[in-house]
Design an enzyme around this catalytic site. Structure first.
Site, PDB file in Angstrom:
ATOM      1  N   PHE A  76     106.165 107.657  20.358  1.00  0.00           N
ATOM      2  CA  PHE A  76     106.245 108.800  19.446  1.00  0.00           C
ATOM      3  C   PHE A  76     104.861 109.422  19.390  1.00  0.00           C
ATOM      4  O   PHE A  76     103.885 108.715  19.228  1.00  0.00           O
ATOM      5  CB  PHE A  76     106.695 108.345  18.057  1.00  0.00           C
ATOM      6  CG  PHE A  76     108.166 108.485  17.881  1.00  0.00           C
ATOM      7  CD1 PHE A  76     108.689 109.284  16.893  1.00  0.00           C
ATOM      8  CD2 PHE A  76     109.030 107.844  18.757  1.00  0.00           C
ATOM      9  CE1 PHE A  76     110.046 109.440  16.756  1.00  0.00           C
ATOM     10  CE2 PHE A  76     110.390 107.991  18.618  1.00  0.00           C
ATOM     11  CZ  PHE A  76     110.907 108.792  17.622  1.00  0.00           C
ATOM     12  N   CYS A  77     104.757 110.711  19.568  1.00  0.00           N
ATOM     13  CA  CYS A  77     103.426 111.252  19.805  1.00  0.00           C
ATOM     14  C   CYS A  77     103.309 112.680  19.321  1.00  0.00           C
ATOM     15  O   CYS A  77     104.280 113.339  18.999  1.00  0.00           O
ATOM     16  CB  CYS A  77     103.094 111.279  21.291  1.00  0.00           C
ATOM     17  SG  CYS A  77     104.176 110.320  22.316  1.00  0.00           S
ATOM     18  N   THR A  78     102.060 113.162  19.340  1.00  0.00           N
ATOM     19  CA  THR A  78     101.780 114.578  19.104  1.00  0.00           C
ATOM     20  C   THR A  78     100.881 115.053  20.232  1.00  0.00           C
ATOM     21  O   THR A  78      99.888 114.395  20.540  1.00  0.00           O
ATOM     22  CB  THR A  78     101.057 114.769  17.747  1.00  0.00           C
ATOM     23  OG1 THR A  78     101.885 114.239  16.710  1.00  0.00           O
ATOM     24  CG2 THR A  78     100.781 116.236  17.490  1.00  0.00           C
TER      25      THR A  78
END
Ligand SMILES: *[C@@H]1O[C@H](CO)[C@@H](O)[C@H](O)[C@H]1NC(C)=O
Ligand SMILES: *[C@@H]1O[C@H](CO)[C@@H](O)[C@H](O)[C@H]1NC(C)=O
Ligand SMILES: *[C@@H]1O[C@H](CO)[C@@H](O)[C@H](O)[C@H]1NC(C)=O
Ligand SMILES: *[C@@H]1O[C@H](CO)[C@@H](O)[C@H](O)[C@H]1NC(C)=O
Length: 353
Positions: free
Chosen positions: A117-119
């Site tokens: 899960f990332c930005t």
């Protein structure tokens, strides 16, 4: 998709605690020599990290969906047919150095491929320079922080490309090809990925997304070539590929299904779109209220301003609460036109309360 749902549940719980202290650390830097045989490339790293690679495997095995274990064993049993080179030989070398079974190494590599899960943010500053910022968030944070390393992949004694990764993992989720482009992968959760995985691998001409990123770093000469390669490669999973180049306007978020791009969303600075934020949801939809990291990232970018982009101000953006959260393992800022600016920090956020 069980792992991500689990991650989402954890996220909902941690996002209530938004006051962070953080003592980031600089990860070790290694070189991997692409002029060596694939099976020998990782030995110096695995000799240092074998215990923690084993420990991480034990944790991962206890948490993954049961279904994944026989898939990993199946791949290990027909390894050379199901995995392409150089990845097959690199993984074999790692298994030997770490004294682990191929199935165990495959399982670890599979999990890293699908539970991120990332930005990621691509942007153009007021001078026309392109920048790229990303946080990588994971479910197995404690161990992954200790496995986080930067690697410079060397060819003819020069840096061919640089990546941030976890020791024992041969695919790439974050990388930069100097003077060409930077690229990161954010997971796109489209349901029962592991049901498709085996079918996908049996179809042969498909790649794990993390292999596609590494192949792109190794082969594509510039931003345009990188986009074309991602757009035209069949992958085992869907994903968001965020790519930043070296010339004005060269930033894009590719929303990819298994066969090709669903959508290529490009920067449009002359019309005010000087940055694009991608987390783990299609950019044309609203993220769920339980996991809205997009809004705080956009707010933080706007308050920084296009004329105020520096490595440090981007680390401030990446440290915005929710963008930085308890699952964040590392933060990276890159500007491929100035590859020496690449900065990586391992994050250790802890709640104050
Ligand atoms: C490798 O693993 C096997 C089985 O887990 C064990 O018996 C053996 O002692 C290990 N060898 C080394 C060098 O650690
Ligand atoms: C990670 O490294 C730190 C510092 O060396 C150590 O205290 C900690 O126990 C390690 N965590 C894990 C899960 O291995
Ligand atoms: C992506 O692929 C589609 C379908 O093959 C093609 O029409 C489009 O031009 C490609 N775009 C890029 C940027 O390569
Ligand atoms: C530039 O960014 C820094 C750090 O984010 C911030 O403190 C400062 O107010 C900003 N300056 C302008 C002119 O926006």
């Amino acid at each position: 998709m069980a792992i991500s749902r689990l991650t989402l549940v954890f996220f909902t719980v941690v996002s209530i605690c938004y006051a962070f202290t953080d003592n980031p650390t600089v990860p070790p830097v290694f070189q991997v020599d692409l002029d060596l045989q694939p099976s020998a490339r990782w030995a110096h790293i695995i000799q240092k990290y074998h215990q923690i690679v084993k420990d991480s495997h034990a944790v991962i095995r206890s948490k993954v969906p049961e279904k994944l274990i026989p898939i990993a064993e199946f791949i290990a049993a027909d390894f050379d047919n199901l995995l392409e080179q150089p990845y097959a030989d690199e993984l074999r070398g790692i298994a030997i150095t770490a004294n682990m079974s191929l199935g165990d190494i495959v399982l670890t590599n599979l999990v890293y491929d699908i539970s991120a899960f990332c930005t990621s943010i691509t942007m153009q500053d007021a001078h026309g320079q392109i920048w790229h910022a990303r946080n990588l968030d994971y479910g197995f944070t404690d161990i992954l922080r200790n496995l986080t390393i930067r690697i410079d992949f060397m060819k003819n004694k020069k840096v061919s490309y640089s990546v941030v990764t976890y020791a024992g993992y041969v695919g790439v989720l974050t990388g930069q090809r100097p003077h060409a482009f930077a690229i990161t992968l954010d997971e796109r959760d489209q349901g029962a990925w592991y049901d498709n995985l085996l079918v996908a691998l049996l179809e042969r001409k498909v790649k794990p997304v993390s292999f596609l990123i590494r192949d792109t770093l190794a082969q594509a000469k510039d931003f345009t070539a990188a986009l074309e390669m991602i757009n035209s490669t069949v992958t085992a999973a869907e994903g968001y590929f965020i790519v930043s180049g070296t010339n004005k306007g060269e930033g894009a978020v590719i929303t990819k299904n298994r066969v090709g791009a669903n959508d290529i969303w490009r920067l449009d600075p002359s019309n005010g779109r000087w940055f694009e934020v991608e987390t783990n949801y299609d950019h044309w939809t609203s993220p769920p209220a339980s996991d809205n990291r997009r809004a705080p990232a956009i707010k933080s970018m706007n308050s920084m301003g296009q004329s105020n982009i520096t490595v440090d101000s981007l680390f401030n953006v990446l440290s915005t609460p929710l963008v930085l959260n308890k699952k964040t393992t590392y933060s990276v800022v890159m500007s491929p036109a100035q590859p020496e600016l690449m900065k990586v920090l391992v994050r250790h956020p802890a709640t104050k309360n």
